[in-house]
Structures are given as structure tokens and as C-alpha cells.
Design a protein around this motif. Structure first.
Motif, PDB file in Angstrom:
ATOM      1  N   ILE A  99       0.763  -1.141  -0.006  1.00  0.00           N
ATOM      2  CA  ILE A  99      -0.230  -0.341  -0.168  1.00  0.00           C
ATOM      3  C   ILE A  99       0.995   1.460  -0.259  1.00  0.00           C
ATOM      4  N   ALA A 100       0.619   2.124  -0.726  1.00  0.00           N
ATOM      5  CA  ALA A 100       1.366   3.873  -0.919  1.00  0.00           C
ATOM      6  C   ALA A 100       0.619   4.712   0.218  1.00  0.00           C
ATOM      7  N   LEU A 101       1.757   5.836  -0.226  1.00  0.00           N
ATOM      8  CA  LEU A 101       1.009   6.759   0.389  1.00  0.00           C
ATOM      9  C   LEU A 101      -0.808   7.028   0.042  1.00  0.00           C
ATOM     10  N   ASN A 102      -0.859   7.123  -1.443  1.00  0.00           N
ATOM     11  CA  ASN A 102      -1.150   7.882  -1.949  1.00  0.00           C
ATOM     12  C   ASN A 102      -2.505   6.678  -2.383  1.00  0.00           C
ATOM     13  N   ASP A 103      -2.566   5.335  -1.387  1.00  0.00           N
ATOM     14  CA  ASP A 103      -4.308   4.884  -1.096  1.00  0.00           C
ATOM     15  C   ASP A 103      -3.653   3.391  -2.131  1.00  0.00           C
ATOM     16  N   TYR A 104      -3.011   3.580  -3.686  1.00  0.00           N
ATOM     17  CA  TYR A 104      -2.714   2.533  -4.326  1.00  0.00           C
ATOM     18  C   TYR A 104      -2.639   1.457  -3.618  1.00  0.00           C
ATOM     19  N   LEU A 129      15.687   8.914  -1.891  1.00  0.00           N
ATOM     20  CA  LEU A 129      14.073   9.058  -2.781  1.00  0.00           C
ATOM     21  C   LEU A 129      13.118   9.928  -1.214  1.00  0.00           C
ATOM     22  N   THR A 130      12.777  10.801  -1.520  1.00  0.00           N
ATOM     23  CA  THR A 130      11.577  11.414  -0.790  1.00  0.00           C
ATOM     24  C   THR A 130      10.722  11.102  -1.520  1.00  0.00           C
ATOM     25  N   PRO A 131       8.910  12.094  -0.801  1.00  0.00           N
ATOM     26  CA  PRO A 131       7.760  11.222  -0.988  1.00  0.00           C
ATOM     27  C   PRO A 131       7.395  12.497  -2.779  1.00  0.00           C
ATOM     28  N   ARG A 132       8.560  13.185  -2.665  1.00  0.00           N
ATOM     29  CA  ARG A 132       8.202  13.991  -4.374  1.00  0.00           C
ATOM     30  C   ARG A 132       8.393  13.478  -5.794  1.00  0.00           C
ATOM     31  N   ASP A 133       9.776  12.259  -5.538  1.00  0.00           N
ATOM     32  CA  ASP A 133      10.521  11.660  -6.010  1.00  0.00           C
ATOM     33  C   ASP A 133       9.840  10.301  -5.692  1.00  0.00           C
ATOM     34  N   LYS A 134       8.893   9.489  -5.397  1.00  0.00           N
ATOM     35  CA  LYS A 134       8.775   7.893  -5.472  1.00  0.00           C
ATOM     36  C   LYS A 134       9.105   7.377  -4.498  1.00  0.00           C
ATOM     37  N   GLY A 135       9.477   8.097  -3.474  1.00  0.00           N
ATOM     38  CA  GLY A 135       9.796   7.631  -2.229  1.00  0.00           C
ATOM     39  C   GLY A 135       9.050   7.732  -0.662  1.00  0.00           C
ATOM     40  N   TRP A 158       5.642  -3.107  -8.849  1.00  0.00           N
ATOM     41  CA  TRP A 158       6.314  -1.702  -8.560  1.00  0.00           C
ATOM     42  C   TRP A 158       5.772  -0.180  -7.964  1.00  0.00           C
ATOM     43  N   VAL A 159       5.497  -0.590  -6.679  1.00  0.00           N
ATOM     44  CA  VAL A 159       4.894   0.114  -5.993  1.00  0.00           C
ATOM     45  C   VAL A 159       6.335   1.612  -5.302  1.00  0.00           C
ATOM     46  N   TRP A 160       5.551   2.817  -6.008  1.00  0.00           N
ATOM     47  CA  TRP A 160       6.037   3.865  -4.477  1.00  0.00           C
ATOM     48  C   TRP A 160       5.647   4.355  -3.720  1.00  0.00           C
ATOM     49  N   GLN A 161       6.708   5.212  -2.887  1.00  0.00           N
ATOM     50  CA  GLN A 161       5.808   5.527  -1.951  1.00  0.00           C
ATOM     51  C   GLN A 161       5.209   4.784  -0.540  1.00  0.00           C
ATOM     52  N   LEU A 162       6.210   4.167  -0.742  1.00  0.00           N
ATOM     53  CA  LEU A 162       4.682   2.691  -0.140  1.00  0.00           C
ATOM     54  C   LEU A 162       5.666   2.970   1.551  1.00  0.00           C
TER      55      LEU A 162
END
Length: 168
Positions: A99-104, A129-135, A158-162
Motif C-alpha cells: 500500500i502506497a501513501l496515495n492508497d494505491y 528518495l522522498t515522497p516527491r520522487d517516489k520515496g 513497482w509500488v512507490w511511496q510504499l
């Protein structure tokens, strides 16, 4: 070695024991980056593993160079192997819901983490990596090393912002 790092090392060593016995992980002192829930044996808050950067950096570090479907060229990723994390928390199940920060949300077969060196990256090309660039955490597959991973079914994994894994 600091007392906290000794506790982390002890927790890592204990994770290799029988998974039927619960193991207590060290308590995070920094911002929690990843929460692992579900069918796990090692926890540190209720029935979950709350992990900050220091705890995650105690896992063995790995590098991976690969292309992605969302960046240009080949990138160098650094982080830890998903299978090392799952072993550490005593994960038992067939699926990991990432689950990602955007609920993906996507369900990933646990077999992926044993069949491939799937990385949970915290840096790309030497930059954190930061939340602005997939972290701050990004699940990265070694797609250039395996033809079968160059398929859209894997690209969805490939889940970013995991920020959460639910082991089922």
C-alpha cells in the motif's frame, strides 16, 4: 556499537529462529517509514512491525541497476531485499498487499520475493528518495535481469511511496 544497534542485531538474529514464537522488535525512535501487519511473528507495536530508517538500515544493503517503466535510462537503486525484511519479521503467507501513501494497493505473490532479488529502494542514483520522487521507499524489480519481468503485470507491482505491507 550503540546499545540500540545491538538490540537491532539481536532482533535480526532472533528472526532466524522458529517463527511460531513471537519476537519483539526494537521500538522505532524516528519517523516510521514502513508498517508490516498480518501474518508476522516479530512485532514492536500491537500486532505490527513499525519500522523507521534506522531499523530498516540494519538490514543487509544491496544495489540494483535496472531500467523502469517510469524513468529514463538505467538507474542505480540501493536498499534492502524484500525477502530479508519478510524473514526478519517472520512473515508467513502467500501474498503481500503493498500500500502506497496515495492508497494505491496491489497484492504481490510472496513467491516474487524468493524468485527474484526484489529491492525495497530508499535511494536512486545516490539520492535519497522522498515522497516527491517516489520515496521514501520504492519496490523495485530487477527487470533488466529477467525477460519475464518486462511485462506490465510486474510493472504494477513497482509500488512507490510504499508505507504498508499486509501479509496474508
Amino acid at each position: 556499537m550503540s546499545f540500540r544497534l545491538l538490540l537491532i542485531a539481536a532482533a535480526l538474529a532472533a528472526s532466524g529462529t522458529a517463527q511460531s514464537q513471537p519476537t519483539e522488535l526494537p521500538t522505532p525512535e524516528g519517523q516510521v517509514l514502513l508498517v508490516v501487519t498480518g501474518e508476522i511473528a516479530a512485532t514492536n507495536k500491537a500486532d505490527a512491525a513499525h519500522l523507521d530508517r534506522t531499523l530498516l538500515e540494519a538490514l543487509p544493503r544491496h544495489e540494483l541497476e535496472t531500467s523502469t517503466s517510469v524513468t529514463d535510462g538505467v538507474n542505480r537503486f540501493e536498499g534492502f531485499l524484500m525477502r530479508d525484511l519478510l524473514e526478519w519479521v517472520g512473515a508467513e503467507g502467500d501474498t503481500a498487499a503493498a500500500i502506497a501513501l496515495n492508497d494505491y494497493l496491489i497484492e504481490i505473490p510472496m513467491a516474487d520475493f524468493h524468485d527474484y532479488d526484489v529491492l525495497v529502494a530508499d535511494t536512486m542514483d545516490g539520492e535519497a528518495l522522498t515522497p516527491r520522487d517516489k520515496g521514501p521507499l520504492w519496490i523495485v524489480y530487477p527487470r533488466d535481469d529477467h525477460r519475464e519481468l518486462q511485462d506490465i503485470r510486474y510493472d504494477y507491482r513497482w509500488v512507490w511511496q510504499l508505507y504498508r505491507l499486509e501479509i496474508q
